[in-house]
Every structure is written in structure tokens, then in C-alpha cells.
Write a protein that holds these residues in place. Structure first.
Motif, PDB file in Angstrom:
ATOM      1  N   LYS B  17     -22.964  -6.554 -16.908  1.00 15.32           N
ATOM      2  CA  LYS B  17     -21.684  -5.908 -16.623  1.00 15.32           C
ATOM      3  C   LYS B  17     -20.864  -6.719 -15.639  1.00 15.32           C
ATOM      4  O   LYS B  17     -19.672  -6.933 -15.826  1.00 15.32           O
ATOM      5  N   ALA B  19     -21.071  -9.898 -14.975  1.00 17.89           N
ATOM      6  CA  ALA B  19     -20.707 -11.217 -15.495  1.00 17.89           C
ATOM      7  C   ALA B  19     -19.687 -11.122 -16.626  1.00 17.89           C
ATOM      8  O   ALA B  19     -19.250 -12.146 -17.145  1.00 17.89           O
ATOM      9  N   GLY B  20     -19.355  -9.923 -17.036  1.00 23.13           N
ATOM     10  CA  GLY B  20     -18.403  -9.757 -18.133  1.00 23.13           C
ATOM     11  C   GLY B  20     -19.043  -9.983 -19.495  1.00 23.13           C
ATOM     12  O   GLY B  20     -18.349 -10.199 -20.482  1.00 23.13           O
ATOM     13  N   LYS B  21     -20.375  -9.898 -19.543  1.00 22.59           N
ATOM     14  CA  LYS B  21     -21.057 -10.162 -20.817  1.00 22.59           C
ATOM     15  C   LYS B  21     -21.407  -8.879 -21.566  1.00 22.59           C
ATOM     16  O   LYS B  21     -21.764  -8.933 -22.738  1.00 22.59           O
ATOM     17  N   ALA B  22     -21.331  -7.733 -20.903  1.00 21.51           N
ATOM     18  CA  ALA B  22     -21.670  -6.482 -21.584  1.00 21.51           C
ATOM     19  C   ALA B  22     -20.714  -6.265 -22.750  1.00 21.51           C
ATOM     20  O   ALA B  22     -19.515  -6.480 -22.618  1.00 21.51           O
ATOM     21  N   ILE B  23     -21.261  -5.828 -23.874  1.00 22.70           N
ATOM     22  CA  ILE B  23     -20.430  -5.664 -25.069  1.00 22.70           C
ATOM     23  C   ILE B  23     -19.972  -4.225 -25.172  1.00 22.70           C
ATOM     24  O   ILE B  23     -20.758  -3.320 -25.474  1.00 22.70           O
ATOM     25  N   PHE B  24     -18.683  -3.999 -24.905  1.00 24.03           N
ATOM     26  CA  PHE B  24     -18.065  -2.705 -25.130  1.00 24.03           C
ATOM     27  C   PHE B  24     -17.506  -2.712 -26.552  1.00 24.03           C
ATOM     28  O   PHE B  24     -17.417  -3.771 -27.183  1.00 24.03           O
TER      29      PHE B  24
END
Lengths: 160, 698, 280
Positions: B17, B19-24
């Protein structure tokens, strides 16, 4: 359409787009940098925060015309750095990320703050993050994380 | 770096989350997905006479009620909400149809060209005719009335509230062979599955719901995605191409469900300075459809006298329909409305009786063994006196409340006491949900936990896993808690009602205990742990009598404010809270819930204004609807005090809603002291405060 | 077919404006909201657009004689950092929007969109700011109070660009700024007030009261201000009720989704009264 040159996360790009294309859309749709989020599309939530030549911008309101020749940093590039590590570790320790949607923007705004002021007070931290909305944390853990990261940065002698 | 929470676990989704890698949902790549835009009613009430769809280019489709496969109804407890409006519309924005196509701009243009001819009817925006009524009584109210020294009556109002989760509603649906497959921003994958199965009349095995990252929910994604999924499923089986949408923020604010506005009237009968009886009438605005409003009403009524024991009660509740966007779940689910009302009421009553409010409230505070409002029992130890004392000490309450009473003081301090029943009401956990946790030890000795609980910020992916690894005494990195996927996880129920830790967590603990007993290295072992109701739960849904919840969490909020008489604005200077959540599985996470609940509660109490004007929400953008920013809140201090719950994992109860329900009254009691006027409604915004100060009496 | 122009310098920009009627896009913080259609789509413009943020020659804050001159592409953050910008203007700017929007938005852009809720305008009116307009035909200058005449209505000819604002340097004895919004940051004003007073040996030499968000344009009444010049501070303060009554006639707020007209009016009066009572 115009050929627009800029640098994102240290990579040079040239895209052929309408000058009024939103930087947010170019980053997400053209460059597949999904770390930059859209929370409102009107510059009011901060989820789309990126750094442009070292200062924070709301990418949802930035026309691509305004970043010609500029250097953009998104969370997708920042997350590889030691500076990110210090901020992220502080966020993790204090609980600064719950649902995670505002977090990339918060971290970018935190970095922008440290670039200008590596030793902020609580008030200065709150002011710098006042454009990043969070609906989960009440900002308590985030502000504490920012101050903790600043402290850790000073301890390590980091150059932000 | 210093460890601020030495017993807390690193959240498993933290790194992705941050790192901006979580996939929404909007991050999912799906090249050939068609874009969906909804066609909505532009009137509040009337009949649809004619729908004229423009000529559609190749690859563009229009879907509406005529395309419904089996049932044109969404499963939201009371099933009166249609998937697509069919001949009749009941609120501005009601979905009549949708257009799907490859180019979003074209789809938007086509939607604008759809012409709908209505026969307009007069919409209703008043709480006029009850569509759902509940009543219960306790003791002997007639006697209380007869013998009273005096009676005291007051009415309180609460407003709409918008969830404003940072990630808007979003959904992606496609056919995997024959299988309808969904990824969406939602709280309850099994609710979504049920809604699709119902509208398509298909085999449940032909529907698969998978959970991506979810950016906040707070109840706003508990029911609404069921509607969206039924709409998309109807389109999907016709069009047979992947479909997706992400709501723009203005669309999300304008058309998704909100918190039920309420009006509560109390009459108290007092004898010898004690309340002997209370009559209460709670009215809720359900919007255009009943949906879950009956259950919201039930919770509001069960909490009608908050954490106090009142000998006699006569309680009535009603749901009314108005021609506005239907109201639905929002953190607290009915109890914030009545807890605000009763906390304010008992304080006003104390002053009317010329009693010290603190002493007056103490006299009525519930104790272990007391009969609850619905004639059940407070079976467990209640440690409210400890919570109250600790909170008062942390905040220096006793000194401040005297200090701020001085005539030239513009400050105030307020304290609220509250409880929250954890889990589904009464026998709902057995009869409606019937949760089953799956725990598997694979042959490689890794342990996999499967639940349908969605982590939308509350950290349950981590806490449920922690319960398993702690119970097994097994290293955390060898225990995995998969994100819900209805093909692999069983139904452990919705992520709602503060049930995740108290109910599902307990099942996880039980499952882990069984696994430990049966552990054989190198062998695959599967444990299915079903829900078993604690033996003491007896609940009659019809008469609303018995033990409403398996357990209660308790709390105290103290809020200090400063008031500016020039602008009538209030600033929050300090917040101190103490909670009994049984035992915190992870302290950092519970404190996080406290912080967030307080922020949202301060919004509910004074900053967030949502009005209806001509059947539409007057506040339309994220700039209009002002939630707190980092500059609107001070540091919040939270202390947790353990009170082991026998049927909870490591003694844990629930915390998700408890941390919201008491904030608004604590805030308003503080404001009352600062402005020296009585508050009867929220949001107590500056415009309302000005009215009170300029027109009211002291 | 809408054209988008990216001039490399001011000369090119003026040439383009002399030939085409354009939206002038500076930071984008207004136009990109107003013209926004939906996520992923281009904003919809119904006429040509010219992008001026690339004009570095308009990015300046400098002292010219007794004036402070701020160029059209100067952003708010740089205004906050400048040692020569008056503190009152900085107090106003720090409460506008949010940190990232202050990095992007321009003072001149806010003048160009002339919103009745424009906070910066209130300060500029108080300072008797002049607007400089440039075109291929030459330059002209006019007071801001003449330049803005209605909601989003400015006296800019189609071929003109606002190239700078000229703020006469002044020294006041007292100044006050108050912004009242829905929350403490990132808020659109319900009502704003800027006041200043210059006192010499107990006599009022100059007094200014400016109200924002209470009418279709910023409210400043120099003819009322003129009446108080020459009075002693005590005399002025004894006339407070009368002064507020006079101003009340020009303060015409509306009720909207943010606030009510009664609230806006009352608070405007409260703040003005407070300002007058603290003059010394």
C-alpha cells in the motif's frame, strides 16, 4: 496533439498527447504508474500528489503542457530510495496507512515537506499535509510518522 | 527506530500500500473491457412513459429492466430495491439503464442523448407514513408515569452523512468461460455473489467474486455494490464482454447510499431524582427503499438508552420512505443516532433536575447483571467506572469542567459514555450468516487461513492471521491469510457490524486450536470451523426481546473545544478516549480505529453538512462536503483497558464502530459548555450555533 | 476543432491572442476543474486554449520604484517565499487551497477567473492593486476594482494577456485578515475580511475595509472610508454602529450549499466590528 517531453522517475519520455491531458491520466494510462491515485478529480484530496521539480503537484489538475521539460517523481519511482524507506518505516511503525489509498500521496507530500524543511514542527507537518485527505486514520498516526521520519532522517544524516 | 507498539504486528499489506503497488479495482489492467455509464432518472418520482435510446454504433449496448434474466430485485435484507427501475422511478438518480462501449467519451455522449419521457408525480420528502414499525417495552411505564415527580421531553435530530471513502465505487466484471467473475471495491463478497445469483437465477457455482485492495468503505460498500453487481451481471450475460466502471467523485456523492437521518423524541419520568421510565420514539428516513433500514432501526432501538439501565421503557421506532437516494449502512448502523440523542438528553435532563450531570449519569450507568433495554442481560463484567476514571485523569476533566463554566470562558469539555453491541443482532449470526472459517495446513507445513472478511483499512487481514499464528504458536511468516475469493474461501459473513474479530476471530482461534491438536507434519489437514452461538443467546426477532448481541464493547470519549464568538466556529483542542474491546489483538490497529472513528465522528458532529434540496443532495463535490483535514484535528490519545470476553479470541470483542458512536455527543456536550446553549441537532455547524447563540436563552 | 497553443515566449503568446480567442490556462487549478468531464478524458473546451506557464519571463516578483510587481506565471508558493511581498498578502495566500495547489496556481490566474470567493482579490483590493494588460497593441493599466465587474467578468480584451499586477507599497499601522471557511484548511470561503488602518498621532490618516464572498465582486467602498479620515481613533470607534450600518447596505451575501446569507452577513459585521475595536 503535441509531442511533449518530460522525465518521470528518472526516465525520459516523449508522448504525443493533447496539451490539456491530465498529468494523472498520462501517468496512469500511458505510463502504467498505478501508484498515483484518483480520489476526486478536482484537486481536493491529494491522492494524486506527485513531485514536479521537487515540489508537490496535484496531478489531476496539471495539464501535461505545464510539465514540459520537467522532472516528475511518483511513488512508483520514489519507493526504490532510502528516503522512501525512512518515511515508509515510520508510517508502518506508527500505523499511518490503513486502507492505503491516500498513502502514496501522503508519502509524496511528506517527502516534499522534508525537501524544504527537514525538521518540521507538528504544526508545519499538519500544514504541509493539509491538502491530503485521509478518511481512515484521523491523521494522528500520520503526523506522528512524519515527525518520527524526520527524527530518523536527522539521526542517519540523510540528505533528503 | 523506536517501537511505539512493541506487541503489534507489521500489517501484511503495509508495504504494497505504501509503495503504491496495491492493486485497487481501477488499477487492474483489462484491455478489452467495455466502459459502463449508468442512465439515471432526472426526476424524484413518477412513471417512465417512454425511453428513446439513440442509434448505437457497433459495439455499444443499452441495457435496462427488459434485459433482466430472473429477478429485478437486489438482495438487501428487505428486498424492495429494483436492479433497474421498471416503469417507475422513486428518486432522482435512480438507475434506469446503462450503456456500455469501448470508448468512454462516446458512451457518455450516448447517455446524454437518451431521452426519457416521464409522467411526474409529487415526491414526498417528509417523514409521513411509516413503512416499518417496531415496538418493545420493559417494566411498567404507566406506573412510572403515574408516580413521577416530573417529566421531561426533548427531540433530537441527526443528519445525512456521506462515507467519502477515498476510493470511489468501482467494479470489473467478466465471463471466465461461463462463470461470472467480479472484482470490485466492496465489503461483502458473498453479498455480491448472492445479488448476482438472485438476479440471474443462476447456479451459485457459476459466480466468482474476488477481492482486490479496497480504499475505505465504512458501510458504504456493504450494500451498494450488490446493486451495481446485479446491474453489471445483467449486462454481462447479454453483451458477453468484460465490463467496468469507476465512479467519478461527484457521481459517488450524488447517487450512493448515505447514513439514515433521524429524529428521536424522549420523555423521561423522574422520581426522587432517578429516571424511572423513558418513552422513546425513533424515526429514520430510509430514502426511497427500505433495504436494510429495518435492521438499522433495530440497532438504533436497542441502543435507545445507550449504556444506562432504565427500569421501564416504552419504545417505538419507524422507518419512513422519502423520494431521495436510499439510505443504508454506515459505521454504527443506527446506534450513533440514538446514542447522540440519549447522551444529550440525559445531560439536559440532569440540568433540568438541577442535579450534577456526572452523578446523575452514574446513578443509571449499567452494571453487570442488569437487564438491558430489550430485557436481555449484561452477562459480562462492565468496567465503565475504570474507563471513565482513566479518561477523566488523562484529560484533566474535573478541573477543566469547573474552569470552563466561568461566565467569560469560551472553552468547553464534554464526555460521552457509550456501548456497542458486537456481531449481528440476536440470532442473526446463526440463522442468517452461519459463518464457516477454513484453515488449511498444506503438506509443506504452511498454514492458510480463508475468510470472506475484507480488509478495507481495519487491518483484519493481519489480525485474523495473528490470532491463528499466536494460537498455534507458529511463526507469522508461515501463516497466510488469503484475500477473499468465493471460489476458495467459505462464507464467514459480511465485514460489518463489528463482527470480524468477535465472531470470525473467535472461529479462527477455535480452528487453530483444532489444527494444533491434529497437527501432523508433512500432511495436508483441513479444518472447517462452523459458528456456534454462545448458549446464553436467546433472542426473539419479532418482539425484540432477549440478548441482542453476544457481547458489548464499551467506551468513553472526552473532547475539549474552543469557541470563537465572532465566527461561531468551534475548534477541537483535545480528544481522550478509553475503550474496553475485551483485548486488543493488535493495539496499533485498535488505536488506529479510535483515531479514525474520532475524526469521522467530529465530521458527523459538526463539520460535515449534507442537505436535501429539490430531492437531490445540495452538497455535490468533495469541496462542498467538508471532512476534517489534518489541520482540523489535534493529537488524539487512546487507552485500552482489557476485560477478557469468554467467547472472543484471546478475549477480544469488536472495535470498528465503537470508536465512532460516542464522538458526536462528547463534541456537542463540549460545545454546549462553550456556547452556553443547548444543542438538539447535528451537525452543530457554525450556522446552527449562531442561531442558538443569537436567538436562544442561556 | 479546438486548437491548443504552447507559445515559447511572450511575443508569440501575444501574437496568438491577437489572432485567436482563447482560454488562458495558467496553473490549471481553475480551468481543469471547470472543464473536467470524467476521469481519463480530456477536459472539454469550446474554444482555443493557450498555455502560458512556460513563459518564464512572466515568472517574477520585483520591486519597481515604490511598487511590488508580480508576473503572471508566478505561483503562490513563490509569493509566500518572497521577502518583499507584504505580510498581509502572505497571510491571505497561506490559507488558499492546499500546498500542492499553491505550487501550481497563480495570483494572476485567480484575478483572471474573478470568482466572488477569490481570497487573494480581497487583499489586492485593499492594496489598490493595478492590473497590467498587454497585447500586440501595447500595454495598459487599470485598478483591480475597475478590472473586475461581475462574477467571472473582467475587462480583458480578447487579444490581451494580464501580464502582471502592480502593488503600491504602503505601510499601515494595523492590518487584519480573516477567512471564515467550513474547516481550517482547503476550504472555499464563506466570508473574508481584510482591513487596514494608518494612524498618525491618534488621527486616522487612512482606513480600508474590504469584504469578500459577500457579493458578486469584492466589496470596498472608498467613499465611506474617506469619511473617517481625520477622525481620532476614539471618534471612529464611537461611530462603529453607524459605520457597520453603512457597510451593511453593500454586503449582500447569498445562501448556498456552504452557508446561509444570515450567517455570512452577521459574521462579516462581527469581524468588521472587531477590527474597528482593535485599532490603536
Amino acid at each position: 496533439m503535441a509531442k511533449i517531453k518530460f522525465v518521470v522517475n528518472n526516465q525520459p519520455y516523449e508522448v504525443d498527447v493533447d496539451p490539456s491531458a491530465r498529468l494523472l491520466d498520462v501517468l496512469r494510462d500511458e505510463l502504467h504508474l498505478i501508484g498515483v491515485k484518483e480520489g476526486c478529480g478536482e484537486g481536493s484530496c491529494g491522492a494524486c500528489t506527485v513531485l514536479v521539480n521537487g515540489v508537490s503537484y496535484s496531478s489531476c489538475l496539471t495539464p501535461i503542457a505545464n510539465i514540459i521539460g520537467k522532472e516528475i517523481l511518483t511513488i512508483d519511482g520514489f519507493n526504490k530510495t532510502e528516503q522512501y524507506r525512512i518515511i515508509a518505516d515510520a508510517f508502518a511503525e506508527l500505523g499511518g496507512s490503513q486502507c492505503g489509498f491516500c498513502t502514496p500521496g501522503m508519502i509524496m507530500s511528506t517527502y516534499a515537506l522534508f525537501l524544504e524543511n527537514p525538521d518540521p514542527t507538528e504544526e508545519e507537518a499538519r500544514l504541509s499535509l493539509s491538502g491530503n485527505l485521509c478518511r481512515c486514520t484521523g491523521y494522528n498516526s500520520i503526523i506522528k510518522a512524519v515527525l518520527e521520519a524526520a527524527k530518523e532522517g536527522r539521526k542517519r544524516g540523510i540528505k533528503w | 527506530m523506536k517501537r511505539y507498539f512493541p506487541n503489534s504486528t507489521v500489517k501484511i499489506d503495509n508495504e504494497e500500500k505504501m509503495a503504491g503497488k496495491a492493486i485497487f479495482t481501477d488499477d487492474i489492467l483489462c484491455q478489452d473491457a467495455l466502459y459502463v455509464v449508468f442512465v439515471r432518472s432526472t426526476i424524484s418520482k413518477g412513471k417512465i412513459l417512454r425511453i428513446e435510446v439513440p442509434a448505437l454504433p457497433d459495439g455499444y449496448h443499452y441495457i435496462d429492466a427488459k434485459d433482466i434474466v430472473k429477478e429485478n430485485v437486489v438482495s438487501i435484507i428487505f428486498s424492495d430495491w429494483p436492479v433497474f427501475a421498471d416503469g417507475v422511478v422513486n428518486y432522482y438518480g435512480e438507475t434506469i439503464g446503462l450503456i456500455a462501449g469501448p470508448d468512454k467519451q462516446t458512451v457518455l455522449d450516448l447517455v446524454r442523448k437518451v431521452v426519457i419521457t416521464y409522467q411526474e408525480e409529487t415526491p414526498n420528502f417528509e417523514l409521513k407514513e411509516s413503512v416499518f414499525h417496531k415496538h418493545f417495552a420493559k417494566g411498567d411505564i404507566a406506573k412510572a408515569k403515574q408516580e413521577a415527580d416530573f417529566s421531561y421531553t426533548e427531540t433530537f435530530r441527526t443528519s445525512l452523512q456521506e462515507h467519502l471513502y477515498l476510493e470511489t465505487q468501482a467494479m470489473l466484471m467478466w465471463l471466465d468461460g461461463d462463470k461470472v467473475t467480479v472484482k470490485a471495491s466492496m465489503q461483502c463478497p458473498y453479498y455480491v455473489k448472492k445479488a448476482i445469483v438472485r438476479t440471474l437465477g443462476c447456479d451459485p457455482d457459476n459466480v466468482r467474486v474476488i477481492q482486490p485492495a479496497v480504499g475505505g468503505a465504512f458501510g458504504g460498500k456493504e450494500h451498494y455494490p450488490s446493486l451495481l453487481s446485479a446491474q453489471l451481471a445483467t449486462a454481462l450475460v447479454k453483451i458477453k464482454k468484460p465490463l467496468r466502471f469507476v465512479f467519478d467523485r461527484t457521481e459517488d456523492i450524488a447517487f450512493t447510499t448515505k447514513r439514515h437521518p433521524s429524529q428521536t423524541t424522549y420523555t423521561a419520568y423522574v422520581k426522587n431524582n432517578k429516571i424511572t421510565g423513558i418513552e422513546a420514539h425513533v424515526k429514520l428516513d430510509g430514502g426511497a427503499y427500505i433495504g436494510c433500514s429495518g435492521v438499522v432501526l433495530a440497532r438504533a432501538l436497542i441502543a435507545v438508552v445507550d449504556c444506562y439501565t432504565i427500569p421501564s421503557l416504552e419504545v417505538n421506532g419507524d422507518v419512513y420512505l422519502t423520494n431521495t437516494v436510499p439510505t443504508a449502512a454506515f459505521r454504527g448502523f443506527g446506534s450513533p443516532q440514538t446514542i447522540f440523542a440519549f447522551e444529550m438528553f440525559i445531560n439536559h435532563l440532569a440540568k433540568a433536575a438541577k442535579a450534577d450531570p456526572l452523578e446523575f449519569r452514574f446513578t443509571h450507568l449499567a452494571k453487570k447483571g442488569d437487564i438491558t433495554a430489550v430485557s436481555g442481560n449484561f452477562h459480562d463484567e462492565i468496567i465503565m467506572p475504570q474507563l471513565i476514571e482513566k479518561a477523566m485523569e488523562m484529560s484533566d476533566y474535573k478541573r477543566k469542567i469547573k474552569e470552563y463554566n466561568k461566565p467569560n470562558s469560551n472553552k468547553g469539555i464534554g464526555m460521552s459514555w457509550f456501548l456497542h453491541g458486537c456481531g449481528f443482532t440476536g440470532s442473526g449470526e446463526s440463522t442468517i450468516i452461519n459463518a464457516h472459517v477454513k484453515l488449511v495446513k498444506e503438506a509443506d507445513d504452511t498454514v492458510h487461513l480463508y475468510t470472506s472478511q475484507v480488509d478495507f483499512g481495519q487491518g483484519n487481514r493481519t489480525t485474523l492471521k495473528k490470532i491463528v499464528s499466536d494460537t498455534l504458536g507458529y511463526p507469522e511468516h508461515l501463516v497466510f491469510h488469503e484475500s477473499p475469493d468465493t471460489d476458495h474461501t467459505l462464507n464467514t459473513g459480511p465485514t460489518a457490524a463489528s463482527r470480524t474479530i468477535i465472531i470470525v476471530g473467535y472461529l479462527c482461534e477455535k480452528a487453530a486450536k483444532h489444527l494444533k491438536e491434529q497437527w501432523v507434519s508433512g500432511k495436508r489437514i483441513e479444518i472447517i470451523e462452523p459458528y456456534v452461538a454462545p448458549p446464553y443467546i436467546h433472542w426473539d426477532e419479532e418482539t425484540m426481546q432477549g440478548d441482542a448481541y453476544p457481547g458489548y464493547a464499551w467506551g468513553v470519549n472526552i473532547i475539549e473545544v474552543s469557541y470563537d464568538p465572532l465566527t461561531y466556529q468551534v475548534h477541537v483542542d483535545g480528544v481522550w478516549s478509553t475503550y474496553d474491546v475485551g483485548h486488543a489483538i493488535d493495539e496499533r490497529i485498535v488505536v488506529g480505529q479510535s483515531d479514525g472513528g474520532i475524526a469521522q465522528g467530529i465530521g458527523y458532529g459538526m463539520l460535515e453538512c449534507m442537505d436535501i434540496k429539490d430531492g437531490k443532495f445540495y452538497q455535490k463535490t468533495i469541496s462542498d462536503y467538508t471532512v476534517p483535514t489534518s489541520m482540523d484535528l489535534p493529537y488524539m490519545e487512546t487507552v485500552l483497558i482489557d476485560n477478557h470476553f469468554a467467547y472472543g479470541a484471546s478475549g477480544a470483542k469488536g472495535a470498528g464502530e465503537l470508536t465512532f458512536v460516542g464522538v458526536a455527543p462528547a463534541l456537542c456536550l463540549a460545545i454546549e459548555q462553550a456556547i452556553k446553549r443547548k444543542i438538539n441537532k447535528i451537525p452543530a455547524n457554525p450556522e446552527y450555533i449562531m442561531e442558538l447563540v443569537e436567538n436562544g436563552k442561556d | 476543432m479546438v486548437n491548443k497553443y504552447l507559445p515559447k515566449n511572450l511575443k508569440e503568446a501575444l501574437q496568438t491572442l491577437s489572432e485567436h480567442d482563447c482560454y488562458i490556462m495558467a496553473g490549471g487549478t481553475d480551468l481543469m476543474v471547470v472543464k473536467h468531464r470524467s476521469s481519463g478524458l480530456l477536459p472539454t473546451f469550446d474554444k482555443d486554449v493557450i498555455y502560458i506557464m512556460g513563459l518564464e519571463e512572466l515568472n517574477f516578483i520585483k520591486k519597481v520604484g515604490e511598487n511590488i510587481v508580480i508576473g503572471a506565471t508566478t505561483n503562490y508558493s513563490d509569493i509566500l517565499k518572497s521577502p518583499i511581498v507584504p505580510q498581509l498578502l502572505k497571510d491571505i495566500v497561506i490559507e488558499i487551497a492546499s500546498p500542492s495547489l499553491r505550487n501550481m496556481a497563480t495570483l494572476v490566474g485567480n484575478i483572471g477567473n474573478a470568482s466572488p470567493a477569490g481570497d487573494a482579490l480581497v487583499g489586492l483590493y485593499l492594496y489598490d492593486t493595478l492590473i497590467e494588460l498587454t497585447s500586440v497593441r501595447g500595454k495598459r493599466v487599470m485598478p483591480i476594482s475597475e478590472f473586475i465587474y461581475g462574477v467571472r467578468r473582467i475587462r480583458r480584451e480578447k487579444d490581451e494577456l494580464i501580464t502582471s499586477v502592480i502593488i503600491p507599497q504602503q505601510h499601515f499601522t494595523n492590518t487584519k485578515w480573516k477567512k471564515v471557511g467550513s474547516r481550517k484548511a482547503e476550504t472555499i470561503s464563506k466570508i473574508t475580511f481584510a482591513g487596514s488602518c494608518t494612524i498618525d498621532q491618534g488621527i486616522i490618516k487612512d482606513i480600508r475595509l474590504v469584504f469578500g464572498s459577500v457579493g458578486i465582486t469584492v466589496v470596498r467602498r472608498p467613499e465611506l472610508e474617506a469619511r473617517y479620515i481625520g477622525l481620532t481613533v476614539e471618534q471612529l470607534q464611537s461611530k462603529t454602529d453607524e459605520i457597520l450600518l453603512e457597510y451593511g447596505k453593500f454586503i449582500l451575501p447569498i445562501s448556498d450549499q456552504r452557508s446561509t446569507k444570515d450567517y455570512r452577513f452577521k459574521v462579516a459585521m462581527n469581524i468588521a466590528r472587531d477590527f474597528l475595536s482593535h485599532i490603536e
